[in-house]
Each structure stands twice: as C-alpha cells, then as structure tokens.
Design an enzyme around this catalytic site. Structure first.
Site, PDB file in Angstrom:
ATOM      1  N   ASP A 594      -1.151  -1.053   8.695  1.00  0.00           N
ATOM      2  CA  ASP A 594      -0.164  -1.547   7.731  1.00  0.00           C
ATOM      3  C   ASP A 594       0.586  -0.402   7.064  1.00  0.00           C
ATOM      4  O   ASP A 594       0.821  -0.421   5.861  1.00  0.00           O
ATOM      5  CB  ASP A 594      -0.854  -2.443   6.690  1.00  0.00           C
ATOM      6  CG  ASP A 594       0.134  -3.417   6.034  1.00  0.00           C
ATOM      7  OD1 ASP A 594       1.238  -3.602   6.590  1.00  0.00           O
ATOM      8  OD2 ASP A 594      -0.188  -3.979   4.979  1.00  0.00           O
ATOM      9  N   LYS A 596       3.491   1.511   5.738  1.00  0.00           N
ATOM     10  CA  LYS A 596       4.834   1.207   5.229  1.00  0.00           C
ATOM     11  C   LYS A 596       4.963   1.928   3.891  1.00  0.00           C
ATOM     12  O   LYS A 596       3.951   2.283   3.272  1.00  0.00           O
ATOM     13  CB  LYS A 596       5.046  -0.304   5.066  1.00  0.00           C
ATOM     14  CG  LYS A 596       4.019  -0.996   4.181  1.00  0.00           C
ATOM     15  CD  LYS A 596       4.282  -2.496   4.099  1.00  0.00           C
ATOM     16  CE  LYS A 596       3.174  -3.208   3.352  1.00  0.00           C
ATOM     17  NZ  LYS A 596       3.337  -4.638   3.276  1.00  0.00           N
ATOM     18  N   ASN A 599       2.716   1.079   0.952  1.00  0.00           N
ATOM     19  CA  ASN A 599       1.291   1.398   0.948  1.00  0.00           C
ATOM     20  C   ASN A 599       1.027   2.890   0.841  1.00  0.00           C
ATOM     21  O   ASN A 599      -0.105   3.332   0.911  1.00  0.00           O
ATOM     22  CB  ASN A 599       0.610   0.833   2.208  1.00  0.00           C
ATOM     23  CG  ASN A 599       0.440  -0.673   2.116  1.00  0.00           C
ATOM     24  OD1 ASN A 599       0.516  -1.228   1.022  1.00  0.00           O
ATOM     25  ND2 ASN A 599       0.216  -1.333   3.242  1.00  0.00           N
ATOM     26  N   ASP A 612      -4.492   0.691   0.332  1.00  0.00           N
ATOM     27  CA  ASP A 612      -4.434  -0.677   0.853  1.00  0.00           C
ATOM     28  C   ASP A 612      -4.938  -0.782   2.298  1.00  0.00           C
ATOM     29  O   ASP A 612      -4.152  -0.820   3.246  1.00  0.00           O
ATOM     30  CB  ASP A 612      -2.985  -1.196   0.751  1.00  0.00           C
ATOM     31  CG  ASP A 612      -2.961  -2.712   0.775  1.00  0.00           C
ATOM     32  OD1 ASP A 612      -4.041  -3.310   0.880  1.00  0.00           O
ATOM     33  OD2 ASP A 612      -1.868  -3.294   0.696  1.00  0.00           O
ATOM     34  N   THR A 653       3.327  -5.673   9.122  1.00  0.00           N
ATOM     35  CA  THR A 653       4.424  -6.081   8.249  1.00  0.00           C
ATOM     36  C   THR A 653       5.651  -6.246   9.117  1.00  0.00           C
ATOM     37  O   THR A 653       5.913  -5.429   9.990  1.00  0.00           O
ATOM     38  CB  THR A 653       4.645  -5.009   7.160  1.00  0.00           C
ATOM     39  OG1 THR A 653       3.528  -5.052   6.286  1.00  0.00           O
ATOM     40  CG2 THR A 653       5.902  -5.265   6.374  1.00  0.00           C
TER      41      THR A 653
HETATM   42  N1  LIG Z   1      -4.536   3.713  -6.875  1.00  0.00           N
HETATM   43  C1  LIG Z   1      -3.411   3.120  -7.297  1.00  0.00           C
HETATM   44  N2  LIG Z   1      -2.612   3.730  -8.198  1.00  0.00           N
HETATM   45  C2  LIG Z   1      -1.463   3.137  -8.609  1.00  0.00           C
HETATM   46  N3  LIG Z   1      -1.051   1.930  -8.189  1.00  0.00           N
HETATM   47  C3  LIG Z   1      -1.807   1.273  -7.304  1.00  0.00           C
HETATM   48  C4  LIG Z   1      -3.028   1.833  -6.807  1.00  0.00           C
HETATM   49  N4  LIG Z   1      -3.565   0.966  -5.919  1.00  0.00           N
HETATM   50  C5  LIG Z   1      -2.728  -0.076  -5.857  1.00  0.00           C
HETATM   51  N5  LIG Z   1      -1.674   0.088  -6.675  1.00  0.00           N
HETATM   52  C6  LIG Z   1      -0.557  -0.830  -6.826  1.00  0.00           C
HETATM   53  O1  LIG Z   1      -1.032  -2.142  -7.019  1.00  0.00           O
HETATM   54  C7  LIG Z   1      -0.312  -3.063  -6.230  1.00  0.00           C
HETATM   55  C8  LIG Z   1      -1.214  -3.911  -5.374  1.00  0.00           C
HETATM   56  O2  LIG Z   1      -2.099  -3.070  -4.672  1.00  0.00           O
HETATM   57  P1  LIG Z   1      -2.505  -3.309  -3.168  1.00  0.00           P
HETATM   58  O3  LIG Z   1      -1.278  -3.225  -2.331  1.00  0.00           O
HETATM   59  O4  LIG Z   1      -3.600  -2.381  -2.833  1.00  0.00           O
HETATM   60  O5  LIG Z   1      -3.036  -4.784  -3.226  1.00  0.00           O
HETATM   61  P2  LIG Z   1      -3.223  -5.727  -2.000  1.00  0.00           P
HETATM   62  O6  LIG Z   1      -3.764  -7.007  -2.488  1.00  0.00           O
HETATM   63  O7  LIG Z   1      -4.068  -5.074  -0.969  1.00  0.00           O
HETATM   64  O8  LIG Z   1      -1.728  -5.830  -1.514  1.00  0.00           O
HETATM   65  P3  LIG Z   1      -1.137  -6.254  -0.121  1.00  0.00           P
HETATM   66  O9  LIG Z   1      -0.540  -7.575  -0.368  1.00  0.00           O
HETATM   67  O10 LIG Z   1      -0.092  -5.199   0.172  1.00  0.00           O
HETATM   68  O11 LIG Z   1      -2.224  -6.260   0.872  1.00  0.00           O
HETATM   69  C9  LIG Z   1       0.665  -2.254  -5.439  1.00  0.00           C
HETATM   70  O12 LIG Z   1       1.908  -2.347  -6.084  1.00  0.00           O
HETATM   71  C10 LIG Z   1       0.189  -0.857  -5.500  1.00  0.00           C
HETATM   72  O13 LIG Z   1       1.237   0.008  -5.491  1.00  0.00           O
END
Ligand SMILES: Nc1ncnc2c1ncn2[C@@H]1O[C@H](COP(=O)(O)OP(=O)(O)OP(=O)(O)O)[C@@H](O)[C@H]1O
Length: 873
Positions: A594, A596, A599, A612, A653
């Site tokens: 994934d 992009k 991420n 992610d 994606t």
């Molecule tokens: N370590 C971090 N520091 C700052 N922001 C973070 C961090 N981890 C995640 N985020 C932010 O939080 C949001 C959600 O995180 P993440 O993408 O990991 O969740 P997800 O449920 O796995 O999302 P996805 O739908 O892409 O799978 C994102 O906008 C990401 O940029």
C-alpha cells in the site's frame, strides 16, 4: 528527441489544482459470501486452476499462496469478544459456519447481553444485532444491479473502458453499529483527517474529549483545521472504505472469485490466462449476481481507496483447529508464529550496509525456569478446573501469570485468578499507577507468549496502559483505527496512539490485519519505518503506541507545493529512502502493498517513515537473502526472501494498484516496485499515470496503457526509464523481479546515491511548526479544577455523544496482559509489550517543535549546488 512517448497535456482529469479525492484505502472482502452462495468449492485446487497460468507460464501452485486466497466459507456473524470470554460449551449445531470453539454464533446478541463490562458498553454503544440492517438481499438486487454490463462479454468491456461505472447505491453494507462507534455514518461516509498535525486557532470551545472537531458532520477534521497553506480539502480522500473490487464487480467476476466449476465449465477457462494487456472474463453465473450486486452497493463512494481482500477468518479457523486438537496451552502463537524468516535471520554480513538488521533471537517455547524472568515461571495448572463457578471452559484459560497479580491487587482480578495466585503478589498503591509501574526498575520481563516471539529481545512486558496517556487531538481516522496524538502523562512525551475497537475488528473481520500490523511494526527496526514503542490491549480495545511523525503525511507536503510536485533531485531523495524501507521489509519477508504518499509520514527531521501496515502480508516460508555476484560487484538478492509466495488478495489503492492485482492471478513482492513507479511519477508530475474519471477506466488504463509523460516537465531520461521499467505490466519482467531492491538500486537514476548514508542526507523539506496546537489538555484541566457545573454539563454532553463516551473509555481501560488473554481469544496473539529501550527521541509536549500548524520549508542546507552532498559524484 526523447524516444519516450510524450503527451502534450496531462490528463484532464488530473489537472493542476484539482481537488482530488483519492488514495483512500478501499477495503474489500471479496465475495466469500458470494462464493458460498454460488456453491463455490473451497478447495485449493480450484484456486490453483484459476491461477495455473500466467503469461503462458505456470504460476506457483495454490498451495504456495497465502491461505488468505483460499477462504471461501461464509463469515460468521461477528461474535463479540464477549463470546469468547463467556463461552460455554454450546455447540454450533445450527450454524453452517465453523466457529471458534465455545463461541455461540447463533446468538450473538444474547451473548453480548450476558457478557461482562464489554457487554454493558456494547449495549450502550451498539445497536442490538436484531436491529441492524440486513445486508443487501440478493434477490432484490439482481434486477437493479446493472445487469447489462454483467451480460456483456468482459473482453468487450475491457476494450471499451468507457462503459458505465457500476451504479452507486446508497445502501452500504456497513451495519449501523459501525457508524455509531465511529460517530459518522460508517466508513463509506467517514472522512479522514490529515495526518499533518494542525490545530485550529479558532477551535470552538473544545473540551477534553476534543468534541469540537468536525467528525460528526463528516467534515475532514484536519481539513477544517487546515489553514495549512495551500492544502486542498480532501473530502473523501484517504478514508478506508469497505468495498469490493469495483472493476470486477462491473466487468463480471474476478477469476479468483469463481469456482473451479465455473472454469471447468468453460465460463472462464483458458481465457483467464492473462497477458499484459487483456483479460477475458465472462459474466458471472446468475446465481452469483447477488454478490455482484453486493459489489455494486459496496462500490458506492469509493474512489481510489485501498482495496483489500484478506481472509480475516483464517485465525478463527486456526483457533478452531487448535482447540479441536486438544487445546494445547502452548504459548507459541498460532497466527503469525515466527516463520523460517525468524528462525534463520539473514546473517548480518548478508545485509546491505545501510540496513540495520533486526536482531533476531529464537527463544524456544520454555515452560521451565526462564533466565529472563526474575520471577518463577507461572503455573501451568488449569485453574478453571478448581473453580466450578468459573464460566471458562476447562482447559481454555491458562492460569494468570505474575502480572495479573497487579490486577488482583487492584481488586480487578477474577475470583479464579485471585485463588490461583494466592494473594502473594506485589501491591500497587496508586490507583492510577500503570499496570507495569511496579516493574519499571526491574529486569526486563516477558510473558511466556512474548518470549516466543521473534521480537522478544526487543520488547519487554508492557509498562504503560491507556491511562498512561492523555489525548491531545485526533490525528486521523483510518479504515478501522483512530490515531490520536497523545502525551505520556509521566514523561510528557508525544506519541501517535492508534486505537482499534475489538468489537469493530471482529465485526469487520479485520483481526488478521491488526495482528499483521503489530507483527510488522514490532519486527521492524529501520530508520525509515515508524517505531512502535508500546502495544497493549484492554478488554475492548487494541493500542499501538508509535513514534509521532510531526511532519504528517508526505502527501500533504506534496500538496503544499505550488505545482503539487517536486523536482527530480528531491524525488530521488524520497524514493531512495522508500527503496531502502521496502528492501528491508522484503528482507523480512513482508510485502507492503500500500505504498502511496499518504502512507509515507515525515519525521520531524524531514526523513520519511513508512506507516500503515494493515494491508501488508508476510510471505510464508521466507528464505534468507542471498549475495550474488563477485566480490567487486555483489548484490543482495532480496527477491528470494519471498520467492514462490503469491497471494491473491485484492489489496492496494486504486491509482497505485498493480495489473496483476487487478487481474486477480495472485501477486508477489513485485507489486511494491510497481507502486514505487507510480509514486515517483506522482512526485514528479503531481498526478498518477493511469488515473481516469472512473475506477473502471483507471483499472483498464492500468491493464492496457503504457505510461506516458507530459512534455512540460524537465525530467531526465534516466528517471523516465526507471519509471517505465517499474511500470512494466508483466511482473516477471518488471525491474526488481530478478534480485529485488538491488535491481532498482543499480539503476542509473540512483547512480549517485550513497545508500549507506541515506539518513545523513539533508531532506528537501523540513516540517516546521508555525503555530502551536490547541491545548486541549490544559483546557480540560481548568474545567475540572474550577467549574463543577461545567463538569456536569460536559458529562451530560458526553452521555449524549457516543464518540466522546467511547474516547473516554479508550483512555480509561486497564491493560489486559498476555497471560490473561485466553487461548481462544481472537486477540490472543496481540502482544502487550513495551520497547526495551525507552531512551527515545520522541517530541516533548510543550516544546516549540511539538505540534500545531506545520508548514514545509525548503531545506536551506540542501541548495541546488550542494544537494548532492551525500550523493556520489
Ligand atoms: N505515527 C504517526 N504520526 C503522525 N500521524 C500519524 C501516525 N500514524 C498515523 N498517523 C495519521 O493518522 C491517520 C490514520 O492512520 P493510518 O493510515 O495508519 O490508519 P489506518 O486505519 O491504517 O488507515 P488506512 O485507511 O489508510 O488503512 C493518517 O492520517 C496518518 O497520517
């Protein structure tokens, strides 16, 4: 004249300044229900027959592929955790679906009602199952699901990508409870906050729970905050939405969704021998249309989101199998148990100099005295046999080990546990003390389960819990997880805390995802992969406490550029760091899947951090990397690490998805090199090469079109050549398919890169705090101190606000340690642990550079003239 094909204009659909809404992670559970409904045989040979040929060559047999490909059975009606907790011996006689032993699939709602604390909350938060909307009814939808495209020959539709998109439907499959728990109407309607840590200067009377954000009305919280210069609002971008493969939903059925009968019957037959540019699919059998219409309904509101199709029930089967085999108390995890990759870690001399090999220590299951633990080993006696009142099925629950004593001391342990421990356990005086506080100064301790993990030398038993953290703000909301910026109360350090609702994970069949994410984060030890500091679970939630990347998403940094793109030299910087991170992941046997800009997070230093990993997969039978060539020109073959491993999930994606994923013939680590090609292209041109108005056309472009370059951009021939080679549609011919990352590193585009000094390069963009974040915590403290009336008002508000109530619970729960989690618990293999080395570089709350409105300033130390400082000349 460049011999590369040139476009006079970039595609109209991606014109500059366009407010894109893309790159959200779509999630699809391909049609297990369909496969079942259509009587699809579930054996591997059927899938194997589907995938027997690719490009005229035999593909690895189905048995080599991830078990996730093969899951065809109907999914259970989401049992809550309470099911596993309060499980009795009730047989699932009425259930056609194998269930984890002890679960009562037939009466989920009753189980919730009879459960403990979780049940009480669920009653508050979730609607009763009986009131949930039914999934789309096949019969009703067959007639409305756009039968015309289904009847068209699929080759025709491929050749004519202008065929209409699948009709959207307002009917989402998302049950209401999902909406309730997330505070918005289900993931399809949920918007995701940007990760860029920005807080508004105009936050309207926020309270401690951060209720003033805009999640409730579906407005991107961060965007609403985002007076972040030049950043487009991304109203639907980056949500993770459940969806099926819309391409196949429209075109017909994905080959891997069809039964062997379909194939043998000639419906698909040899036509599924895809070549690079064409796929022949036939309309689905009538009996299958129901699922196809389900695709349609699921397809609504999807646009370039991450697509995923992972057998989320695999672990359920494992539980079932293990329990039926006599329910061994082995502490070794059944899911994600360390594979050969861990047993035979790559020897350091085989690693490239720029990689920090993850130290791997194999600790065999050890029930005897363990030198690592200062305490005597926990008894293995099945305590439930001593306690006739125990609701736990004898044999399922192991005796609590020493950490449970803390629970007992705090009056939280069950009678059974107290009895087993005999009350000789250390007491923790402070009610607010974290469960592990008593052990802070002791030798590192590991639960029996943790000791068997590949990363056990890196982690010790957890020393924090939800109460150790204070929420500062919601950073973002992904597919199933919410990510909060938190500060650790004791240290004032800032972290990103990703929290998942167990109930939600079970209902949406994401258990495997979170376990994979934890495994990868915990296993990884790389400068460009986000650091996991703690992970733990409570009764209702799972927590991943990670390094807070104050620069937020790289995507956002790109968007703040005038042209939405960066110069080639800068693209080389970011792509070289991405290559190093992916190389490391492949070395560990992981396929990222994934990649992009969303991420890729930016560390405060400006270097990248991959995050992610919920769509990532671990290759089975991981092999050691091999050094090839002579001493002078040796290269590390990382491709071999996951050689022979193919998985057939529909993940990725939309704009980044590789042709082989769309074709559904199974894919390998080569998908990551495809996505790298798209990423470099997007960095340079500000849009992706195959993007079209519709998902359908995008997929068709991916399958058929060669990459083209706008002629208004100064991009070197080497760079275009690299992109072209990464975007070769045949995965076997793609750059990276021979030796993995080494192929890419050797490309002339990276000629001047000094791979071992990547971390010392000056990043092109530095995230800079331009305005402090809104101080929720201080505000809430003031309210709590001075104004009791206001408190009462807030409490009332909280009661009326399920999100606030949920958040309160999230930060109040107590840690459930590994040894208290029953073997038959779906989250048994989620480890509660803390990084051994706590001397980290996390930002400190209140420091100037901690959080708030971020802008990205060009790095003055990296002027055009010296930007090659760390590149070979
Ligand atoms: N370590 C971090 N520091 C700052 N922001 C973070 C961090 N981890 C995640 N985020 C932010 O939080 C949001 C959600 O995180 P993440 O993408 O990991 O969740 P997800 O449920 O796995 O999302 P996805 O739908 O892409 O799978 C994102 O906008 C990401 O940029």
């Amino acid at each position: 004249m460049d011999n590369l094909q040139v476009l006079s204009q970039p595609p109209a659909t991606v014109s500059e300044g366009e407010q894109r809404s893309r790159s959200v992670s779509l999630s699809k559970l391909i049609p297990r229900s369909f496969r079942k409904a259509s009587g699809t045989p579930t054996n591997e040979s059927s899938a194997g027959s589907v995938n027997s040929l690719e490009n005229g060559k035999p593909t690895p047999s189905a048995t080599n592929r991830g078990a996730e490909d093969m899951e065809l059975r109907e999914t259970p009606e989401s049992p809550s955790r309470a099911h596993f907790r309060t499980a009795s011996n009730t047989e699932n006689s009425s259930s056609a679906t194998p269930q984890p032993e002890g679960s009562e699939e037939t009466k989920p709602h009753q189980q919730i009602q009879t459960g403990g604390k979780l049940s009480a909350r669920l009653k508050k938060i979730f609607l009763p199952a009986s009131k949930l909307p039914e999934p789309p009814q096949p019969a009703a939808e067959i007639s409305t699901a756009g039968s015309a495209p289904l009847q068209s020959p699929d080759r025709k539709s491929l050749e004519n990508p202008d065929l209409p998109e699948p009709p959207t439907s307002s009917h989402t499959h998302e049950p209401l409870h999902t909406a309730s728990i997330q505070g918005v109407a289900g993931p399809n309607r949920r918007t995701r906050s940007p990760s860029t840590p920005i807080m508004p200067s105009h936050v309207p009377t926020p309270d401690a729970t951060g209720k003033s954000d805009n999640r409730h009305n579906g407005i991107n919280q961060g965007s609403s905050n985002a007076n972040n210069s030049g950043v487009d609002r991304r109203s639907t971008r980056a949500d993770t939405v459940r969806s099926s493969n819309p391409y196949f939903a429209f075109q017909g059925l994905p080959p891997h969704a069809l039964s062997s009968q379909d194939f043998e019957g000639g419906n698909i037959s040899a036509s599924t021998r895809n070549n690079d540019s064409s796929v022949l699919m036939t309309p689905p059998p009538t009996s299958s249309t129901a699922t196809t219409s389900y695709f349609y309904s699921e397809f609504s509101a999807t646009s370039n989101k991450s697509l995923n199709d992972i057998n989320e029930n695999e672990e359920m089967e494992d539980f079932k199998a293990a329990n039926s085999k006599g329910n061994s108390n082995s502490p070794s995890g059944k899911f994600f148990s360390p594979g050969p990759a861990y047993k035979s870690s790559p020897s350091p001399q085989h690693l490239p100099s720029d990689l920090t090999p993850n130290p791997i220590v194999i600790v065999e299951p050890d029930f005897e005295e363990n030198s690592l633990s200062p305490l005597p080993p926990p008894a293995l006696k099945d305590i439930t046999q001593d306690d006739p009142s125990s609701p736990v099925k004898p044999g399922l629950r192991r005796v609590a080990s020493e950490p449970n004593a803390i629970k007992v001391a705090n009056g939280q342990g069950s009678g059974t546990v107290k009895k087993a421990l005999g009350g000789n356990q250390p007491k923790v005086s402070s009610a607010n003390a974290s469960p592990g506080d008593a052990y802070l100064n002791e030798e590192p301790r590991r639960s029996r389960r943790l000791r068997n993990k590949s990363f056990s030398n890196k982690f010790k038993e957890v020393i924090v819990g939800p109460q150790s953290f204070e929420k500062i703000k919601l950073l973002g909301q992904g597919d199933v997880g919410k990510v909060y910026l938190v500060k650790e109360k004791k240290t004032n350090r800032l972290y990103a805390l990703k929290i998942f609702s167990k109930e939600e994970m079970i209902k949406r069949k994401k258990i495997k995802r979170i376990l994979a994410e934890q495994e990868i984060l915990a296993t990884s030890n790389h400068p460009f992969i986000v650091t996991l500091y703690h992970s733990f679970q409570s009764e209702d939630y799972l927590y991943l406490c990670m390094e807070y990347c104050m620069g937020g998403e790289f995507f956002r940094a790109l968007q703040t550029r005038k042209t939405k793109c960066i110069e080639e030299d800068d693209a080389r910087f970011y792509s070289s760091e991405v290559v190093a991170a992916i190389e490391y992941l492949h070395l560990m046997g992981f396929i990222y899947r994934d990649l992009k800009p969303e991420n890729i997070l930016l560390h405060k230093s400006g270097h990248i951090m991959l995050s992610d990993f919920d769509l990532s997969v671990q290759a089975k039978d991981t092999k050691n990397p091999v050094v090839k060539g002579s001493a002078q020109a040796s290269l590390l073959d990382t491709k071999i690490c996951s050689d022979g491993f193919r998985t057939n999930s529909f993940v990725g994606t939309e704009e980044y998805i590789a042709p082989e994923v769309i074709r559904g013939n199974g894919h390998t680590a080569a998908v990551d090199w495809w996505t790298l090609g798209i990423l470099i292209y997007e960095m340079l041109f500000g849009f992706t090469p195959f993007k079209a108005d519709t998902t359908n056309k995008t997929f068709s472009n991916v399958l058929k079109n060669e990459v083209t370059f706008p002629n208004n951009n100064e991009v070197s021939r080497n760079c275009k050549d690299l992109i072209k080679k990464l975007l070769i549609k045949s995965e076997t011919k793609r750059l990276g398919s021979k030796f993995g990352a080494s192929d890419i590193k050797k490309h002339p585009f990276f000629k001047r890169v000094q791979w071992s000094l990547l971390r010392n390069q000056e990043p092109p963009l530095i995230p800079v705090l331009t305005e402090n974040g809104y101080d929720f915590t201080r505000l809430s403290n003031n309210v709590n101190k001075g104004n009791i009336k206001q408190d009462a008002v807030d409490n009332d508000k909280e009661k009326a606000d399920p999100i606030a109530e949920q958040e309160k619970i999230m930060f109040e729960e107590k840690v459930e340690r590994d040894d208290i989690v029953a073997d038959d618990d779906p989250f048994h293999d989620f480890n509660s642990m803390s990084l051994m080395k706590q001397d980290n570089n996390s930002l400190i709350y209140g420091d100037n550079n901690s959080y708030g409105k971020i802008s990205y300033t060009p790095n003055q130390n990296r002027s055009r003239s010296n930007s090659h400082r760390f590149f070979k000349r």
